[in-house]
Design a protein around this motif. Sequence first.
Motif, PDB file in Angstrom:
ATOM      1  N   LYS A 217       0.910  -1.224  -0.289  1.00 39.16           N
ATOM      2  CA  LYS A 217      -0.066  -0.240  -0.042  1.00 39.16           C
ATOM      3  C   LYS A 217       1.113   1.395   0.012  1.00 39.16           C
ATOM      4  O   LYS A 217       1.534   1.535   0.526  1.00 39.16           O
ATOM      5  CB  LYS A 217      -0.745   0.170   1.097  1.00 39.16           C
ATOM      6  N   SER A 219       2.207   5.008   0.818  1.00 36.70           N
ATOM      7  CA  SER A 219       1.642   5.420   2.020  1.00 36.70           C
ATOM      8  C   SER A 219       1.888   7.448   1.543  1.00 36.70           C
ATOM      9  O   SER A 219       1.770   7.863   2.016  1.00 36.70           O
ATOM     10  CB  SER A 219       3.264   5.530   2.610  1.00 36.70           C
ATOM     11  N   SER A 220       2.419   7.126   0.311  1.00 37.26           N
ATOM     12  CA  SER A 220       1.681   8.883  -0.041  1.00 37.26           C
ATOM     13  C   SER A 220       2.506   8.690  -1.234  1.00 37.26           C
ATOM     14  O   SER A 220       2.467   8.469  -1.914  1.00 37.26           O
ATOM     15  CB  SER A 220       3.158   9.430   0.450  1.00 37.26           C
ATOM     16  N   GLU A 225       8.216   3.886  -2.326  1.00 38.60           N
ATOM     17  CA  GLU A 225       8.491   3.746  -0.723  1.00 38.60           C
ATOM     18  C   GLU A 225       9.785   2.438  -0.564  1.00 38.60           C
ATOM     19  O   GLU A 225      10.407   1.540  -1.655  1.00 38.60           O
ATOM     20  CB  GLU A 225       7.371   1.845  -0.325  1.00 38.60           C
TER      21      GLU A 225
END
Length: 324
Positions: A217, A219-220, A225
Motif C-alpha cells: 500500500k 504511504s504517499s 516506498e
Amino acid sequence: MKLLLLIAIFLSLHLQAKVIVDHYGRSVNVPDKITKIYAASPPLSMSVLAFDPDLLAALNTPFSEEQKPYVGSAYTKPVVGGFFGQGKSPNLELLAAAKPDVIIVWGGMTGADKILKKLEVLGIPVLFIKNNTISDLIGQFKLYGELSGNTQRAKELIEYTKQTLSLIDSLQSKLQQQKQKTFYFAESIDGLRSECPGSFHLEPFLYTGSKNALDCKMSSNYGMEQISLETVLLSKPDLFIVMEPQFYTNIYRDKRFASLKAVKNKEVYLVPSKPFNYITRPPSFMRLMGIRWLIHTFYPNVLDISLKEEEKKFMKLFFKGSNF
C-alpha cells in the motif's frame, strides 16, 4: 519591499487581458501576449519544454550538462524551485524576478488550493492543469497553443500523443494473449525502493499487460516506498525494471538477489534516461516513448516497430531545434 515592487510591475504589465478557462473550469484573466510560463512542478515544466523551451520562465531544478544539448534556451533559465513533494516550494522572490506571464499548477496535486493562495500574492494569473494520466498531455499541449498562439506546434504534439494512445489500444488484445509477466520496479541505488499498485509513477506499466510483483500500500503520492529485501525475494518477479545505473551494474554481483529467477535468467533491464527518464521522475511526455520500450521489453514480438527508428522520430519531434 523588493517583492512588492516586482508585483507592482507585473500588475502594470497585465492590464490587457483575455479570459482562459483552465482544466478545472476556472475563468482566469491572462495577458493577451504570453511569452513566459512558469510551471510549478517538474511534469508540467517538461511538457512546456517539449512545446517550446523559450516559453519556460524559470526551472524547478537545473538541467544537467548531459541534458544541455536537448533543452535549448531553457538551460540558462533561473532555477526557482517548485511544488513537487516532500515539502518543497519555490522561492517567490526569484519567481517574481523571472517575470512569468502565467503560472500553471497541477490542480490534482495534494494541497493545490493552499498552493494557489501562496502564489496569489504575486499577482500573476494561475491556471490549474490536469496531469493525472498520460492522456492529459493532449489538454496541456492544447492550452500551451492557446496561450502562446502557436497552435501548429500544439497540433504536432497532440497528434503524436493520440497516435501513441491509439497504438496502446490496438495492442491490448495481443497483450492479453501473452503469458502475463510480473515485474519489480527498482528505483534506488540499493534496489530497495519501489512503487506500490496505484502509484501514478507506474502508469506506463498499466498498458503493457504486465503485473507488479509487489502487493503493498502507498504511504504517499511521492512514492519510492521502502521495500524489504525479504519482500523482494518473496515477490519472485519475472523481470527487474531498474532506474539506477549503479544498481543495474551491481545486481548480477550482489549475492542478495542471486536466487531470483529474473537475475538467473538475466531479465534485468535499465530504463533509458537520455535525455530524461522514459518512465518517471519526473513522469513526463517521455512516457510516450517509455510505453513502447516497456512493451518491447516485456513482449518483444508484440510491438512491430523498430525502437531505434521510433526514438529518432520522437526526439526530432519533442526536442525540436535542439543541438543533437
